[in-house]
Scaffold this active site. Structure first.
Site, PDB file in Angstrom:
ATOM      1  N   ALA A   1       0.843  -1.212   0.000  1.00  0.00           N
ATOM      2  CA  ALA A   1       0.000   0.000   0.000  1.00  0.00           C
ATOM      3  C   ALA A   1       0.872   1.253   0.000  1.00  0.00           C
ATOM      4  O   ALA A   1       0.535   2.257   0.605  1.00  0.00           O
ATOM      5  CB  ALA A   1      -0.924  -0.018   1.211  1.00  0.00           C
ATOM      6  N   GLY A   2       2.016   1.163  -0.680  1.00  0.00           N
ATOM      7  CA  GLY A   2       2.903   2.321  -0.791  1.00  0.00           C
ATOM      8  C   GLY A   2       2.421   3.245  -1.892  1.00  0.00           C
ATOM      9  O   GLY A   2       1.220   3.325  -2.181  1.00  0.00           O
TER      10      GLY A   2
ATOM     11  N   VAL B   1       2.853   3.161  -5.256  1.00  0.00           N
ATOM     12  CA  VAL B   1       2.226   2.540  -6.439  1.00  0.00           C
ATOM     13  C   VAL B   1       0.909   1.867  -6.044  1.00  0.00           C
ATOM     14  O   VAL B   1      -0.108   2.021  -6.720  1.00  0.00           O
ATOM     15  CB  VAL B   1       3.173   1.500  -7.095  1.00  0.00           C
ATOM     16  CG1 VAL B   1       2.471   0.828  -8.278  1.00  0.00           C
ATOM     17  CG2 VAL B   1       4.461   2.154  -7.559  1.00  0.00           C
TER      18      VAL B   1
ATOM     19  N   ASP C   1      -0.753  -4.460   3.386  1.00  0.00           N
ATOM     20  CA  ASP C   1       0.634  -4.022   3.567  1.00  0.00           C
ATOM     21  C   ASP C   1       1.165  -4.619   4.853  1.00  0.00           C
ATOM     22  O   ASP C   1       0.421  -4.817   5.822  1.00  0.00           O
ATOM     23  CB  ASP C   1       0.731  -2.489   3.623  1.00  0.00           C
ATOM     24  CG  ASP C   1       2.137  -1.990   3.298  1.00  0.00           C
ATOM     25  OD1 ASP C   1       2.341  -1.509   2.149  1.00  0.00           O
ATOM     26  OD2 ASP C   1       3.040  -2.104   4.148  1.00  0.00           O
TER      27      ASP C   1
ATOM     28  N   ARG D   1      18.091  -1.439 -11.140  1.00  0.00           N
ATOM     29  CA  ARG D   1      16.982  -2.364 -10.868  1.00  0.00           C
ATOM     30  C   ARG D   1      17.514  -3.698 -10.355  1.00  0.00           C
ATOM     31  O   ARG D   1      16.888  -4.352  -9.537  1.00  0.00           O
ATOM     32  CB  ARG D   1      16.156  -2.575 -12.139  1.00  0.00           C
ATOM     33  CG  ARG D   1      15.242  -1.423 -12.428  1.00  0.00           C
ATOM     34  CD  ARG D   1      14.161  -1.819 -13.414  1.00  0.00           C
ATOM     35  NE  ARG D   1      13.280  -0.686 -13.653  1.00  0.00           N
ATOM     36  CZ  ARG D   1      13.551   0.308 -14.495  1.00  0.00           C
ATOM     37  NH1 ARG D   1      14.673   0.305 -15.184  1.00  0.00           N
ATOM     38  NH2 ARG D   1      12.711   1.297 -14.647  1.00  0.00           N
TER      39      ARG D   1
ATOM     40  N   ASN E   1      14.037  -7.598  -3.049  1.00  0.00           N
ATOM     41  CA  ASN E   1      12.647  -7.791  -3.438  1.00  0.00           C
ATOM     42  C   ASN E   1      12.288  -9.256  -3.667  1.00  0.00           C
ATOM     43  O   ASN E   1      11.129  -9.651  -3.480  1.00  0.00           O
ATOM     44  CB  ASN E   1      12.315  -6.931  -4.661  1.00  0.00           C
ATOM     45  CG  ASN E   1      12.079  -5.478  -4.257  1.00  0.00           C
ATOM     46  OD1 ASN E   1      11.996  -5.170  -3.070  1.00  0.00           O
ATOM     47  ND2 ASN E   1      11.974  -4.586  -5.222  1.00  0.00           N
TER      48      ASN E   1
ATOM     49  N   ASN F   1       9.797  -4.293  -9.041  1.00  0.00           N
ATOM     50  CA  ASN F   1      11.031  -4.425  -9.828  1.00  0.00           C
ATOM     51  C   ASN F   1      12.086  -5.257  -9.112  1.00  0.00           C
ATOM     52  O   ASN F   1      12.059  -5.340  -7.897  1.00  0.00           O
ATOM     53  CB  ASN F   1      11.600  -3.028 -10.099  1.00  0.00           C
ATOM     54  CG  ASN F   1      10.920  -2.381 -11.273  1.00  0.00           C
ATOM     55  OD1 ASN F   1      10.774  -3.012 -12.314  1.00  0.00           O
ATOM     56  ND2 ASN F   1      10.495  -1.138 -11.105  1.00  0.00           N
TER      57      ASN F   1
ATOM     58  N   HIS G   1      12.186  -4.623 -18.760  1.00  0.00           N
ATOM     59  CA  HIS G   1      11.940  -3.289 -18.213  1.00  0.00           C
ATOM     60  C   HIS G   1      13.248  -2.798 -17.622  1.00  0.00           C
ATOM     61  O   HIS G   1      13.619  -3.166 -16.533  1.00  0.00           O
ATOM     62  CB  HIS G   1      10.870  -3.397 -17.131  1.00  0.00           C
ATOM     63  CG  HIS G   1      10.438  -2.069 -16.591  1.00  0.00           C
ATOM     64  ND1 HIS G   1      10.103  -1.020 -17.395  1.00  0.00           N
ATOM     65  CD2 HIS G   1      10.257  -1.646 -15.324  1.00  0.00           C
ATOM     66  CE1 HIS G   1       9.741   0.009 -16.643  1.00  0.00           C
ATOM     67  NE2 HIS G   1       9.833  -0.340 -15.386  1.00  0.00           N
TER      68      HIS G   1
HETATM   69  N1  APR Z   1       3.982  -7.611   2.268  1.00  0.00           N
HETATM   70  C1  APR Z   1       3.196  -6.549   2.033  1.00  0.00           C
HETATM   71  N2  APR Z   1       3.688  -5.308   1.839  1.00  0.00           N
HETATM   72  C2  APR Z   1       5.011  -5.144   1.862  1.00  0.00           C
HETATM   73  C3  APR Z   1       5.903  -6.215   2.113  1.00  0.00           C
HETATM   74  C4  APR Z   1       5.334  -7.500   2.317  1.00  0.00           C
HETATM   75  N3  APR Z   1       6.107  -8.572   2.533  1.00  0.00           N
HETATM   76  N4  APR Z   1       7.166  -5.719   2.087  1.00  0.00           N
HETATM   77  C5  APR Z   1       7.071  -4.410   1.840  1.00  0.00           C
HETATM   78  N5  APR Z   1       5.779  -4.048   1.709  1.00  0.00           N
HETATM   79  C6  APR Z   1       5.214  -2.721   1.462  1.00  0.00           C
HETATM   80  C7  APR Z   1       5.917  -1.584   2.186  1.00  0.00           C
HETATM   81  O1  APR Z   1       5.533  -1.526   3.541  1.00  0.00           O
HETATM   82  C8  APR Z   1       5.468  -0.379   1.370  1.00  0.00           C
HETATM   83  O2  APR Z   1       4.307   0.219   1.918  1.00  0.00           O
HETATM   84  O3  APR Z   1       5.339  -2.379   0.080  1.00  0.00           O
HETATM   85  C9  APR Z   1       5.152  -0.970  -0.014  1.00  0.00           C
HETATM   86  C10 APR Z   1       6.010  -0.424  -1.119  1.00  0.00           C
HETATM   87  O4  APR Z   1       5.678   0.918  -1.265  1.00  0.00           O
HETATM   88  P1  APR Z   1       6.737   2.066  -1.577  1.00  0.00           P
HETATM   89  O5  APR Z   1       7.909   1.905  -0.702  1.00  0.00           O
HETATM   90  O6  APR Z   1       6.005   3.354  -1.604  1.00  0.00           O
HETATM   91  O7  APR Z   1       7.237   1.680  -3.075  1.00  0.00           O
HETATM   92  P2  APR Z   1       6.480   1.997  -4.445  1.00  0.00           P
HETATM   93  O8  APR Z   1       6.952   3.299  -4.975  1.00  0.00           O
HETATM   94  O9  APR Z   1       5.027   1.780  -4.249  1.00  0.00           O
HETATM   95  O10 APR Z   1       7.089   0.863  -5.373  1.00  0.00           O
HETATM   96  C11 APR Z   1       6.779  -0.502  -5.181  1.00  0.00           C
HETATM   97  O11 APR Z   1       6.815  -1.009  -7.527  1.00  0.00           O
HETATM   98  O12 APR Z   1       7.379   0.283  -9.354  1.00  0.00           O
HETATM   99  C12 APR Z   1       7.816  -0.684  -8.450  1.00  0.00           C
HETATM  100  O13 APR Z   1      10.194  -0.299  -8.315  1.00  0.00           O
HETATM  101  C13 APR Z   1       8.978  -0.202  -7.627  1.00  0.00           C
HETATM  102  O14 APR Z   1       9.531  -2.351  -6.737  1.00  0.00           O
HETATM  103  C14 APR Z   1       8.901  -1.118  -6.442  1.00  0.00           C
HETATM  104  C15 APR Z   1       7.408  -1.334  -6.277  1.00  0.00           C
END
Ligand code: APR
Length: 312
Positions: free
Chosen positions: A9-10, A12, A32, A87, A94, A119, A174
């Protein structure tokens, strides 16, 4: 109403949830690892509904079991790219997250379609395909739509025409090795080469390749999210509404374009059966060489996952 899960829930994930809600594509479960973030953003999105006019149910949770019965899962969990980080640097971190997420999808949402966004995209999509054991029709990655929309917006600005009239196709992985296909990109059906001189076109192609990095550099603390989220939602819509859009999709190749057992961006039709058809284009020797280079890069990433050999 279809049930859609958005994992992560970040930036993206929350943006995707907003676009999904506005299009009323289904009820949404936002998950999340930081429970309060999922719950808080879901509630905030729900409360925007009366103003924006969507009737979508949106709930947030920290529990992956809540994805049970989902028709479609969008995966955005993971770390975004930081400045100076490639990446591939992201791969190890990841992969650990995506392994767990894919296991939960296999266990709790075994009938779902999966759209991967995390990614390095092609490698994470492959990992999900392997861990879930789902047929290739149900596991696709979002990259080409994003790369193409970047290319389209630069072309529209350069030529001075509506983005609505620009079509573009970007193949490959990508990353820096993506293959924007100038020959298959048009303005109102007319090849773009009629509008832009070669040297300038090359600069625009390069800017497209560097599109992600350009935004990382500006933001300093994260990577792009509006265009990635919008692109994933376009793919979701094509599946959920059986629109059969022909889009560039990271798909599992099984001989197509001469590659086997890897994910790579190719034109494909998305409909209610998921990945319904991969469209094979005839490529020039230069384009083929660029695609091969891109595939080699993805293969290297897959090798870094250190998986057991594939059995299918
Ligand atoms: N389960 C659920 N959520 C998780 C987990 C998990 N195991 N690990 C991390 N998260 C959550 C984080 O808590 C965070 O809220 O994933 C979210 C990622 O959000 P952001 O850090 O804002 O990243 P974002 O910009 O959304 O990008 C996410 O998409 O475009 C790609 O390269 C980018 O790999 C990245 C992904």
């Amino acid at each position: 109403m279809p049930k859609i899960a958005v994992i992560g829930a970040g930036n993206v994930g929350a943006s995707a949830a907003l676009y999904l809600a506005e299009a009323e594509l289904g009820d949404i479960t936002l998950v999340d690892i930081v429970e309060g973030v999922a719950k808080g953003k879901a509630l905030d999105l729900l409360e925007a509904g009366p103003v924006r006019g969507y009737d979508t149910m949106i709930e947030g949770t920290g529990d992956l079991r809540a994805i049970a019965g989902s028709d479609l899962v969008l995966v955005t969990a993971g770390l975004p790219r930081k400045p100076g980080m490639s990446r591939l640097d992201l791969l190890k971190a990841n992969a650990d997250i995506i392994r767990g997420v894919a296991q939960a999808i296999r266990e709790h949402a075994s009938k779902a379609f999966v759209i991967m966004i995390t990614n390095p995209l092609d490698v994470m999509t492959y990992l999900t395909y392997r861990v879930t054991g789902f047929p290739r029709e149900r596991v696709v990655g979002m990259a080409g739509v994003l790369d193409s929309t970047r290319f389209r917006s630069f072309l529209a600005a350069e030529i001075g025409v509506s983005i609505e009239d620009i079509q573009a196709m970007v193949l490959g992985g990508h990353g820096d090795t993506m293959v924007p296909l100038v020959r298959y990109s048009t303005v109102g059906g007319i090849p773009i080469e009629k509008f832009i001189v070669k040297e300038r076109l090359e600069q625009i192609v390069q800017r497209t390749r560097d599109g992600g990095a350009e935004i990382v550099k500006l933001l300093q603390t994260g990577s792009a999210f509006y265009a990635p989220a919008a692109s994933a939602v376009q793919m979701a819509e094509s599946i959920l509404k059986d629109k059969k859009r022909l889009l560039p999709v990271a798909a599992h190749l099984n001989g197509e374009y001469g590659f086997r057992d890897l994910f790579l961006g190719v034109p494909a039709i998305l409909g209610s059966r998921g990945l319904e058809k991969i469209v094979e284009l005839e490529l020039t020797s230069e384009e083929s060489a660029a695609l091969k280079k891109s595939a080699d890069e993805v293969r290297k990433g897959i090798a870094d996952l250190e998986l057991e050999p594939a059995t299918r």
